[in-house]
Design an enzyme around this catalytic site. Structure first.
Site, short mmCIF file in Angstrom:
data_model
loop_
_atom_site.label_atom_id
_atom_site.label_comp_id
_atom_site.label_asym_id
_atom_site.label_seq_id
_atom_site.Cartn_x
_atom_site.Cartn_y
_atom_site.Cartn_z
N PRO A 1 0.82 -1.21 0.00
CG PRO A 1 0.26 -0.75 2.24
CD PRO A 1 1.12 -1.65 1.39
CD1 TRP A 2 -2.40 4.15 -1.34
CD2 TRP A 2 -2.04 5.30 0.56
NE1 TRP A 2 -3.61 4.35 -0.71
CE2 TRP A 2 -3.43 5.06 0.44
CE3 TRP A 2 -1.58 6.01 1.67
CZ2 TRP A 2 -4.35 5.48 1.39
CZ3 TRP A 2 -2.50 6.44 2.62
CH2 TRP A 2 -3.86 6.18 2.47
CE LYS B 1 -0.18 -3.19 -7.48
NZ LYS B 1 -0.05 -1.72 -7.44
N PRO B 2 4.48 -2.21 -5.92
CG PRO B 2 5.87 -0.41 -6.50
CD PRO B 2 5.54 -1.83 -6.87
CB SER B 3 0.70 1.96 -3.57
OG SER B 3 -0.20 2.96 -3.97
CB SER C 1 -8.61 -1.63 0.81
OG SER C 1 -8.54 -2.15 -0.51
CD GLU D 1 -0.62 -8.63 8.07
OE1 GLU D 1 -1.41 -8.06 8.83
OE2 GLU D 1 0.07 -9.60 8.43
CB CYS E 1 -3.79 -0.89 8.98
SG CYS E 1 -2.07 -1.24 9.22
CD GLU F 1 -8.95 1.08 7.19
OE1 GLU F 1 -7.94 0.76 7.78
OE2 GLU F 1 -9.27 0.60 6.08
P1 NAD Z 1 -5.57 -0.56 -1.71
O1 NAD Z 1 -6.30 -1.79 -1.40
O2 NAD Z 1 -6.23 0.45 -2.56
O3 NAD Z 1 -4.20 -0.89 -2.40
C1 NAD Z 1 -3.24 -1.74 -1.80
C2 NAD Z 1 -2.47 -2.42 -2.89
O4 NAD Z 1 -3.35 -3.38 -3.50
C3 NAD Z 1 -2.02 -1.47 -4.00
O5 NAD Z 1 -0.75 -1.85 -4.46
C4 NAD Z 1 -3.08 -1.70 -5.07
O6 NAD Z 1 -2.62 -1.41 -6.36
C5 NAD Z 1 -3.37 -3.17 -4.89
N1 NAD Z 1 -4.67 -3.59 -5.40
C6 NAD Z 1 -5.83 -2.89 -5.39
N2 NAD Z 1 -6.82 -3.62 -5.96
C7 NAD Z 1 -6.26 -4.80 -6.33
C8 NAD Z 1 -6.76 -5.97 -6.98
N3 NAD Z 1 -8.03 -6.06 -7.37
N4 NAD Z 1 -5.91 -6.99 -7.20
C9 NAD Z 1 -4.62 -6.91 -6.82
N5 NAD Z 1 -4.09 -5.83 -6.21
C10 NAD Z 1 -4.90 -4.78 -5.97
O7 NAD Z 1 -5.12 0.02 -0.31
P2 NAD Z 1 -4.36 1.37 -0.05
O8 NAD Z 1 -5.39 2.42 -0.23
O9 NAD Z 1 -3.09 1.45 -0.84
O10 NAD Z 1 -3.92 1.19 1.48
C11 NAD Z 1 -4.76 1.47 2.48
C12 NAD Z 1 -5.33 0.19 3.07
O11 NAD Z 1 -4.28 -0.68 3.48
C13 NAD Z 1 -6.12 0.46 4.31
O12 NAD Z 1 -7.33 -0.25 4.29
C14 NAD Z 1 -5.22 0.00 5.43
O13 NAD Z 1 -5.87 -0.34 6.61
C15 NAD Z 1 -4.51 -1.13 4.81
N6 NAD Z 1 -3.24 -1.37 5.50
C16 NAD Z 1 -3.13 -2.47 6.30
C17 NAD Z 1 -1.94 -2.74 6.97
C18 NAD Z 1 -1.82 -3.94 7.86
O14 NAD Z 1 -0.72 -4.25 8.30
N7 NAD Z 1 -2.88 -4.64 8.14
C19 NAD Z 1 -0.85 -1.88 6.82
C20 NAD Z 1 -0.99 -0.78 5.98
C21 NAD Z 1 -2.19 -0.54 5.32
#
Ligand code: NAD
Length: 477
Positions: free
Chosen positions: A148-149, A173-175, A226, A247, A281, A379
């Site tokens: 994630p970012w 794959k990074p965000s 997410s 996670e 998170c 959230e």
């Molecule tokens: P996001 O789900 O939008 O993106 C996370 C990653 O998943 C990105 O790299 C994105 O490109 C990828 N992704 C999105 N849709 C996908 C799909 N259909 N298939 C495969 N990959 C996909 O989340 P975000 O907005 O970058 O991060 C915020 C979220 O991350 C929050 O919900 C937060 O709680 C969670 N988070 C959790 C932890 C933890 O340790 N539990 C830590 C940090 C963030």
């Protein structure tokens, strides 16, 4: 501006498709780089490289892999200032926080280097008469990692540390919003890791992430993100029965009893609720306080929040909170605030977007919240802390558990009975007592329920990224 290349098989790869993505400084809204929007063909190329690298890397001794991880930690330390500046610029987080992220990144690699040399398992022995059983610990193979970012470099390290230590190779794959430090890390480790052990493909979740989750030659896919992304990945992974490590989100309750040190609570909530602009998170975003001390706690919180310095990382070392990561996320957080007001909540401090360039929202404490309002269950992932009340302990525990998430929680009390007894009644993967968002690399991090499954950090992460094989040798008829 030329677009930054993917890193595949130890070299820059310009990509199979022409599309690029703007990378933005969220505190100025300026475009600071362009990254490639990868394709399924790029993922396929990266998986091929990772597969070819598997045999050699997976067969190396733990000591050899540990030496490589220690060299990575040293490279991160050597480039700490540069990495922190890059992370700050790409996420808007204050310089001090970015420096902490970089230090924790190095510590993660260092810990995993040690842990992989000290793994334990059931003793080899004759569990069946005449046969000796041993357990081999093997890598899983090619691991897809999706990050994630909010902590781009640190989340990459939380995955790469145990993935590489356990002998796997990786396609990361990074965000799409924050690829800069991950790409720089891949450059820094190019001379340390054999080609193909770490490959980075940038691009969209729905394209690159989905290609990783569906690829038949990826053995395990690990996502921090997410719930929506976790569900999509788990569903896609089902077709090839690859292992999944998730996670996901959180909505951490902060249970405050009347005997708590309220100054410590206020300090803890400001640190853990507004740090990283609440984009954490485990953020301390949902205070549930004994009604007897509600007004007192809110007054202390308001006083501290009013004194917070909000700004761009370049505006000085005293900046405590930066912007949100993107225009899109800013819009989401402002909409969540509007929904809270429509539901009847009131801002005791803050409460709106800041009128300046950058994706800033004021640090906000919401009070007078009707039971069950969305702001207490969903959230928000922004600088918004809600305050609810309770009148008895059982009701407090029930309220804390009444969320689909199960990542982390905290209990604030001077009572030894509560400190010892409440954590086992709380359905969260981490429970702090008189603290919040304190991490130890040696201890596991991960959730229950909608927060996912699998553990980061600690020796348990090594378990998650390896497989056990029972070898039984019959030597007596
Ligand atoms: P996001 O789900 O939008 O993106 C996370 C990653 O998943 C990105 O790299 C994105 O490109 C990828 N992704 C999105 N849709 C996908 C799909 N259909 N298939 C495969 N990959 C996909 O989340 P975000 O907005 O970058 O991060 C915020 C979220 O991350 C929050 O919900 C937060 O709680 C969670 N988070 C959790 C932890 C933890 O340790 N539990 C830590 C940090 C963030």
């Amino acid at each position: 501006m030329t677009a930054l290349a993917h890193v595949i098989d130890g070299a820059a790869w310009e990509g199979d498709g022409p599309a690029t993505q703007e990378v933005v400084d969220p505190s100025t809204e300026q475009v600071i780089a362009h990254a490639r929007r990868g394709t399924a063909a790029d993922v396929d190329r990266a998986v091929g490289a990772a597969r070819r690298a598997c045999a050699d890397w997976g067969r190396r001794t733990p000591r050899d892999r540990a030496d490589a991880l220690l060299a990575i930690a040293a490279a991160v330390d050597e480039h700490a200032a540069e990495l922190a500046e890059l992370e700050s610029r790409n996420t808007g987080k204050p310089a001090g926080l970015a420096a902490d992220d970089v230090a924790a990144t190095a510590d993660t690699f260092r810990f995993m280097a040690g842990a992989v040399r000290a793994q334990v398992a059931l003793a080899a022995g004759e569990y069946v008469e005449g046969s000796t059983s041993t357990i081999l610990r093997e890598p899983v193979g090619v691991v897809g990692a999706i990050t994630p970012w909010n902590y781009p470099l640190l989340m990459a390290a939380w995955k790469l540390g145990p993935i590489l230590a356990a002998g796997n190779t990786c396609v990361l794959k990074p965000s799409e919003q924050t690829p800069l430090t991950t790409l720089r890390l891949a450059e820094l480790v190019a001379d340390i890791l054999p080609a193909g052990v770490l490959n980075v493909v940038t691009g969209d979740g729905s394209v690159v992430g989905a290609a990783i989750a569906t690829h038949p030659d990826v053995d395990l896919v690990s996502v921090t993100g997410s719930v929506r992304a976790g569900q999509a990945v788990a569903a896609a992974a089902a077709a090839t029965l690859k292992r999944v490590h998730l996670e996901l989100g959180g909505k951490a309750p902060v249970l405050v009893f009347a005997d708590a040190d309220l100054d410590a609570v206020a300090d803890g909530v400001v640190f853990a609720g507004f740090g990283n602009s609440g984009q954490d998170c485990g953020a301390a975003c949902r205070v549930i306080v004994d009604a007897a001390v509600h007004d007192d706690l809110v007054a202390r919180l308001v006083k501290r929040v009013e004194a917070m310095v909000v700004g761009a990382p370049t505006e000085g070392e005293d900046v405590e909170m930066g912007p949100l990561v993107s225009r899109e996320h800013h819009t989401r957080v402002v909409a969540a605030l509007e929904q809270a007001y429509a539901d009847g909540a009131r801002a005791a401090v803050g409460g709106k977007a800041l009128d300046r360039p950058g994706f800033f929202v004021e640090p906000t404490v919401l009070v007078d919240i009707p039971a069950g309002a969305a702001c207490t269950t969903e959230e928000i992932f922004g600088p918004v802390v809600t305050v609810e009340t309770f009148t008895d302990e059982d009701a407090a525990v029930a309220a804390a558990n009444a969320t689909p998430y199960g990542l982390s929680a905290s209990v604030w009390t001077e009572s030894a009975r509560r400190a010892a007894g409440l954590p086992s009644r709380l359905d969260f993967g981490t429970v702090w007592v008189n603290d919040h968002l304190a991490f130890a690399t040696e201890m596991p991090w991960g959730g229950f329920k909608s927060s996912g499954y699998g553990r980061d950090l600690s020796a348990y992460a090594l378990d998650d990224y390896s497989r056990t094989k029972h070898v039984m040798v019959k030597h007596h008829a």
